[in-house]
Design a protein around this motif. Structure first.
Motif, mmCIF file in Angstrom:
data_model
loop_
_atom_site.group_PDB
_atom_site.id
_atom_site.type_symbol
_atom_site.label_atom_id
_atom_site.label_comp_id
_atom_site.label_asym_id
_atom_site.label_seq_id
_atom_site.Cartn_x
_atom_site.Cartn_y
_atom_site.Cartn_z
ATOM 1 N N GLU A 142 -7.771 45.702 3.709
ATOM 2 C CA GLU A 142 -7.612 45.373 2.286
ATOM 3 C C GLU A 142 -6.676 44.183 2.092
ATOM 4 O OE1 GLU A 142 -5.772 47.213 -1.865
ATOM 5 O OE2 GLU A 142 -5.926 48.518 -0.112
ATOM 6 N N GLY A 143 -5.598 44.147 2.850
ATOM 7 C CA GLY A 143 -4.582 43.117 2.650
ATOM 8 C C GLY A 143 -4.888 41.770 3.272
ATOM 9 N N LYS A 144 -5.617 41.753 4.369
ATOM 10 C CA LYS A 144 -5.853 40.504 5.096
ATOM 11 C C LYS A 144 -6.523 39.419 4.245
ATOM 12 C CE LYS A 144 -7.688 38.701 9.414
ATOM 13 N NZ LYS A 144 -8.427 39.028 10.636
ATOM 14 N N PRO A 145 -7.563 39.731 3.447
ATOM 15 C CA PRO A 145 -8.159 38.671 2.626
ATOM 16 C C PRO A 145 -7.215 38.122 1.549
ATOM 17 C CG PRO A 145 -9.594 40.603 2.710
ATOM 18 C CD PRO A 145 -8.316 40.986 3.360
ATOM 19 N N LEU A 146 -6.197 38.878 1.204
ATOM 20 C CA LEU A 146 -5.246 38.456 0.181
ATOM 21 C C LEU A 146 -4.060 37.694 0.767
ATOM 22 C CD1 LEU A 146 -5.032 41.897 -1.683
ATOM 23 C CD2 LEU A 146 -6.497 39.945 -2.283
ATOM 24 N N ALA A 147 -3.914 37.749 2.090
ATOM 25 C CA ALA A 147 -2.723 37.217 2.753
ATOM 26 C C ALA A 147 -2.667 35.696 2.704
ATOM 27 C CB ALA A 147 -2.686 37.687 4.204
ATOM 28 N N SER A 148 -1.466 35.199 2.547
ATOM 29 C CA SER A 148 -1.220 33.759 2.584
ATOM 30 C C SER A 148 -1.211 33.300 4.043
ATOM 31 C CB SER A 148 0.131 33.452 1.941
ATOM 32 O OG SER A 148 1.160 34.030 2.731
ATOM 33 N N ARG A 149 -1.144 32.004 4.224
ATOM 34 C CA ARG A 149 -1.078 31.450 5.573
ATOM 35 C C ARG A 149 0.136 31.982 6.337
ATOM 36 N NH1 ARG A 149 -1.453 25.193 5.429
ATOM 37 N NH2 ARG A 149 -1.718 25.668 3.254
ATOM 38 N N ASP A 150 1.222 32.232 5.622
ATOM 39 C CA ASP A 150 2.436 32.744 6.251
ATOM 40 C C ASP A 150 2.237 34.152 6.812
ATOM 41 O OD1 ASP A 150 3.641 30.396 5.458
ATOM 42 O OD2 ASP A 150 4.596 31.287 3.698
#
Length: 165
Positions: A142-150
């Protein structure tokens, strides 16, 4: 206390007058003209994060105080989740999981959940460390597609061992 007998921070500081100089110095932050709430919680949580010379128990206490100043401050719950995960007590994993879940819940309730990827990463990390890989997979997915480059690298390294061949 003469000016306001109900002032809680004055009582806290008065009770601590016999403690070490480090403890007294930490509590001087209550003299700042910031009302209890999100600003004070953020300031206290930042102090716990940046205070690398503080003892671990002082840093833990500061993060706990941040959640008392504003129980809805998700970043303090994230910080507590990571602190408790490293603690040696038997209930520390339960506390870590509770705070990680609470952080995600709080972030989801905000109108603009900017901290959602970070809170999901923390929850995923706690789930991995507490031996719950199935739930960790779904949280990280769930979180990976929302994650920033950082954050994307941290997501990938945490999820890699969980992937089925």
């Amino acid at each position: 206390l003469r000016l306001d007998p109900n002032e809680p921070m004055a009582r806290v500081n008065l009770a601590r007058k016999g403690e070490t100089a480090l403890d007294r110095r930490i509590d001087l932050r209550f003299l700042a003209p910031i009302p209890a709430g999100e600003q004070m919680a953020a300031w206290t949580n930042n102090l716990a994060t940046a205070g690398r010379t503080y003892r671990p128990e002082d840093r833990l206490r500061l993060s706990a105080e941040a959640t008392q100043l504003d129980p809805t401050y998700a970043k303090a719950h994230m910080k507590l989740a990571t602190f408790y995960l490293g603690a040696p007590s038997p209930e520390s994993n339960e506390m870590a999981l509770w705070h990680a879940r609470r952080a995600v819940e709080l972030v989801r309730e905000t109108p603009t959940p900017a901290d959602l990827p970070l809170s999901l990463l923390v929850l995923g990390y706690v789930l991995v460390q507490t031996g719950q890989p199935e739930e960790a997979r779904s949280v990280l997915a769930e979180g990976k597609p929302l994650a920033s480059r950082d954050l994307i690298g941290q997501y990938q390294s945490l999820a890699a061992p969980l992937e089925t061949p």
